[in-house]
Design an enzyme around this catalytic site. Structure first.
Site, mmCIF file in Angstrom:
data_model
loop_
_atom_site.group_PDB
_atom_site.id
_atom_site.type_symbol
_atom_site.label_atom_id
_atom_site.label_comp_id
_atom_site.label_asym_id
_atom_site.label_seq_id
_atom_site.Cartn_x
_atom_site.Cartn_y
_atom_site.Cartn_z
ATOM 1 N N CYS A 230 4.746 0.830 -0.441
ATOM 2 C CA CYS A 230 5.426 0.707 0.851
ATOM 3 C C CYS A 230 6.564 1.719 0.926
ATOM 4 O O CYS A 230 6.967 2.132 2.002
ATOM 5 C CB CYS A 230 5.963 -0.703 1.020
ATOM 6 S SG CYS A 230 6.962 -1.208 -0.390
ATOM 7 N N GLU B 233 8.593 -8.648 3.598
ATOM 8 C CA GLU B 233 8.646 -7.263 3.094
ATOM 9 C C GLU B 233 7.376 -6.585 3.596
ATOM 10 O O GLU B 233 6.295 -6.816 3.054
ATOM 11 C CB GLU B 233 8.694 -7.253 1.560
ATOM 12 C CG GLU B 233 9.944 -7.887 0.973
ATOM 13 C CD GLU B 233 11.185 -7.033 1.154
ATOM 14 O OE1 GLU B 233 11.075 -5.892 1.636
ATOM 15 O OE2 GLU B 233 12.277 -7.519 0.820
HETATM 16 P P1 NAP Z 1 -2.080 -7.266 3.530
HETATM 17 O O1 NAP Z 1 -3.466 -6.991 3.931
HETATM 18 O O2 NAP Z 1 -1.095 -7.592 4.573
HETATM 19 O O3 NAP Z 1 -2.159 -8.429 2.455
HETATM 20 C C1 NAP Z 1 -1.040 -8.910 1.782
HETATM 21 C C2 NAP Z 1 -1.305 -10.317 1.307
HETATM 22 O O4 NAP Z 1 -1.493 -11.173 2.434
HETATM 23 C C3 NAP Z 1 -2.560 -10.471 0.465
HETATM 24 O O5 NAP Z 1 -2.331 -11.452 -0.511
HETATM 25 C C4 NAP Z 1 -3.570 -10.931 1.483
HETATM 26 O O6 NAP Z 1 -4.654 -11.628 0.928
HETATM 27 C C5 NAP Z 1 -2.724 -11.859 2.311
HETATM 28 N N1 NAP Z 1 -3.234 -12.125 3.638
HETATM 29 C C6 NAP Z 1 -3.976 -11.327 4.434
HETATM 30 N N2 NAP Z 1 -4.237 -11.958 5.596
HETATM 31 C C7 NAP Z 1 -3.663 -13.185 5.515
HETATM 32 C C8 NAP Z 1 -3.586 -14.296 6.401
HETATM 33 N N3 NAP Z 1 -4.139 -14.290 7.610
HETATM 34 N N4 NAP Z 1 -2.913 -15.386 5.993
HETATM 35 C C9 NAP Z 1 -2.332 -15.428 4.781
HETATM 36 N N5 NAP Z 1 -2.373 -14.405 3.894
HETATM 37 C C10 NAP Z 1 -3.027 -13.289 4.270
HETATM 38 O O7 NAP Z 1 -1.445 -6.060 2.725
HETATM 39 P P2 NAP Z 1 -2.043 -5.291 1.480
HETATM 40 O O8 NAP Z 1 -3.098 -4.364 1.967
HETATM 41 O O9 NAP Z 1 -2.381 -6.234 0.379
HETATM 42 O O10 NAP Z 1 -0.757 -4.477 1.005
HETATM 43 C C11 NAP Z 1 -0.398 -3.269 1.555
HETATM 44 C C12 NAP Z 1 0.723 -3.461 2.548
HETATM 45 O O11 NAP Z 1 1.816 -4.113 1.916
HETATM 46 C C13 NAP Z 1 1.270 -2.141 3.036
HETATM 47 O O12 NAP Z 1 1.494 -2.209 4.419
HETATM 48 C C14 NAP Z 1 2.598 -2.013 2.291
HETATM 49 O O13 NAP Z 1 3.553 -1.208 2.929
HETATM 50 C C15 NAP Z 1 3.020 -3.429 2.194
HETATM 51 N N6 NAP Z 1 3.979 -3.602 1.103
HETATM 52 C C16 NAP Z 1 5.284 -3.814 1.426
HETATM 53 C C17 NAP Z 1 6.219 -3.956 0.424
HETATM 54 C C18 NAP Z 1 7.655 -4.177 0.752
HETATM 55 O O14 NAP Z 1 8.386 -4.599 -0.135
HETATM 56 N N7 NAP Z 1 8.110 -3.929 1.966
HETATM 57 C C19 NAP Z 1 5.829 -3.885 -0.909
HETATM 58 C C20 NAP Z 1 4.484 -3.665 -1.203
HETATM 59 C C21 NAP Z 1 3.564 -3.535 -0.168
HETATM 60 P P3 NAP Z 1 -6.064 -10.887 0.712
HETATM 61 O O15 NAP Z 1 -5.879 -10.000 -0.436
HETATM 62 O O16 NAP Z 1 -7.007 -11.982 0.449
HETATM 63 O O17 NAP Z 1 -6.363 -10.143 1.965
#
Ligand code: NAP
Length: 490
Positions: free
Chosen positions: A296, A262
């Site tokens: 998102c 997602e």
């Molecule tokens: P993110 O930076 O991609 O992080 C999401 C999760 O992944 C966090 O738990 C993060 O941990 C972890 N993560 C980051 N780098 C990683 C790696 N190399 N290996 C494993 N895990 C890793 O996103 P975010 O800033 O938290 O969330 C915002 C994004 O989520 C936006 O793009 C939004 O559109 C998207 N989103 C999508 C949906 C959907 O259903 N399509 C719903 C909600 C949000 P850390 O916190 O430690 O970095």
């Protein structure tokens, strides 16, 4: 200390701060912790365990050990654990909402709504646990029989973002529990508390040891990559940015893991000349401002027919300017702070870029000084197509307005993005509504409504917004494998 702040302190105090592995709370092996901060003040709320790679492996070990017996657990019993958790979350809604606002910043009314939404996934999947069906058919040649059974995928890794700290978890945990999968879940470092509270609730509701293992860490990559590459892992479900999703997909390719992704969005919000403008402005406010624009599904750009664009922009600007901005726990606040300093800086950059290219600021357009990461709800008119705010995910309270003349032009503009999560359409013409819905390249469409999220619906995107669906009838399938048994009756 006031009664209210003492209550807040006690709420934070009650949340476990350790790793939850094999049914027990324990510190990280090397004893490290990290601070969780309140984005409304920038101050620390508490510290939680900071897992190292060896803790991650211990969590996976526990999930693998529990998998076989969990898969044999009666579906009704699995469903009843979810149902009990639904009841308990509902009972503790106020406390969980305060906790969520403290770590994430959203107004407490919105946190209450998220807690209710999060609980709904447990209610829905409690009902789905006993509805997993297979198939039995006579082979076309009339001799053989085709038996199809559905079985849990197996140990699953769940990674969730900070913007919906509880619902993004229950949307994965619910179907995994219902299907009979064990799991290791890793919440975002900015918002681990809601998930820690949730794990405690599931334990209280009788979830067997090792079914859910929770690790909090500042080293997401180093902790999760070995688990993704571990041959015992069967599935990865991720909600977060497209950039990280792509990295994880590449890692998952090694083990050919089942994946659900997602990812990011860039939702267009289309307003046709025949739209009910009052409804469109209401819907725009919801689609843009839910979660401070940090969703998102947030409307990222507004494409409005030229004949109504001026009126729409004026009304939206009035409504946005009247929103009350402040700390999420304060009475009457409608817009909280952004999650951190970097998020606010990105919003500032995008607005500055649009203004440099000729956009006009109708409301907001600036940060609010003082503690916390506040930014004024902003409306930009006359935004050119090549402005960054149009092409990039804003993740903040900024509404850029562009105009169109024809339906074809509106659809082309809407689809002109690598993302395909959701779009919104406002029109009173049924034929146009169906025509446009069919041509939009998104996994979901809000038709005359600014909110699509629903536990009973298949949530998910196309293009670079992801793979798979969460919620609805499709949600549990992501955690089930089909096994076909060829039967020879001769
Ligand atoms: P993110 O930076 O991609 O992080 C999401 C999760 O992944 C966090 O738990 C993060 O941990 C972890 N993560 C980051 N780098 C990683 C790696 N190399 N290996 C494993 N895990 C890793 O996103 P975010 O800033 O938290 O969330 C915002 C994004 O989520 C936006 O793009 C939004 O559109 C998207 N989103 C999508 C949906 C959907 O259903 N399509 C719903 C909600 C949000 P850390 O916190 O430690 O970095």
């Amino acid at each position: 200390m006031s009664v209210a702040s003492r209550a807040v302190g006690e709420i934070v105090e009650r949340v476990p701060k350790e790793l939850f592995i094999g049914g027990a709370w324990r510190p990280a092996r090397d004893g490290r912790t990290f601070e969780v901060t309140d984005p409304a003040t920038g101050e620390a709320l508490c510290a939680v365990a900071d897992a190292a790679p060896e803790d991650g492996l211990a969590a996976l070990d526990a999930a693998v050990r529990a998998q076989e017996s969990w898969a044999r657990h009666a579906p009704r019993a699995r469903g009843e654990i979810l149902r009990a958790a639904y009841e308990l979350i509902t009972e503790r809604r106020e406390e969980l909402a305060v906790l969520m606002t403290l770590e994430m910043g959203k107004p407490v009314a919105e946190s209450r709504a998220e807690v209710a939404y999060a609980a709904e996934f447990f209610r829905w999947f409690a009902e789905e646990a006993v509805r997993v069906e297979g198939g039995y058919a006579v082979a076309p040649d009339g001799r053989g029989r085709l038996l199809v059974m559905k079985q849990p995928v197996g140990p699953s890794l769940l990674i969730t973002p900070w913007n919906f700290p509880m619902a993004m978890g229950t949307r994965k945990i619910g179907p995994a529990v219902a299907a009979g999968c064990t799991m290791v879940i890793k919440p975002a470092r900015d918002t681990p508390l809601s998930m820690l509270a949730l794990a405690a609730i599931l334990r209280e509701c009788g979830l067997p040891d090792g079914v859910l293992n929770l690790i909090t860490t500042t080293a997401s990559g180093p902790v999760m990559e070995p688990l993704i590459r571990d041959g015992r892992t069967r599935k990865l479900s991720f909600t977060g940015s497209t950039e990280v999703g792509r990295t994880l997909l590449a890692q998952a390719a090694g083990q050919v893991l089942r994946t659900s992704m997602e990812l990011g969005g860039n939702a267009p919000f289309l307003v046709f000349a025949d739209a009910d403008l009052d409804a469109a402005v209401d819907g725009a406010l919801t689609a843009k401002m839910r979660n401070i624009g940090e969703a998102c599904t947030a409307a990222n750009r507004f494409h409005v027919h030229a004949s109504v664009a001026g009126e729409f922009a004026r009304r939206l600007a009035d409504r946005m300017a009247a929103l009350r901005v402040g700390p999420g726990l304060a009475e009457g606040v409608q817009v909280g702070p952004l999650i951190n300093a970097a998020a606010r800086e990105k919003v500032e950059e995008l607005v500055a870029d649009a203004v440099r290219r000729g956009a006009k600021v109708l409301a907001g357009g600036e940060r609010i000084d003082g503690p916390g990461y506040f930014y004024r709800p902003t409306v930009l008119a006359g935004v050119p197509r090549d402005a960054r705010v149009v092409g990039e995910e804003v993740f903040g309270p900024v509404a850029p307005i562009l105009t169109f003349e024809t339906e074809d032009e509106a659809i082309a503009a809407a689809n002109d993005t690598e993302f395909g999560l959701v779009s919104y359409v406002y029109t009173r013409d049924l034929n146009r509504a169906l025509r446009v819905c069919e041509r939009l390249e998104t996994g979901m469409v809000g038709l005359n409504q600014g909110l699509v999220s629903n536990s009973a619906a298949p949530f998910g995107g196309v293009k670079r917004s992801g793979l798979g669906r969460e919620g609805g009838r499709a949600g549990i399938e992501e955690y089930l494998e089909l096994k076909y048994v060829a039967i020879n009756l001769a």
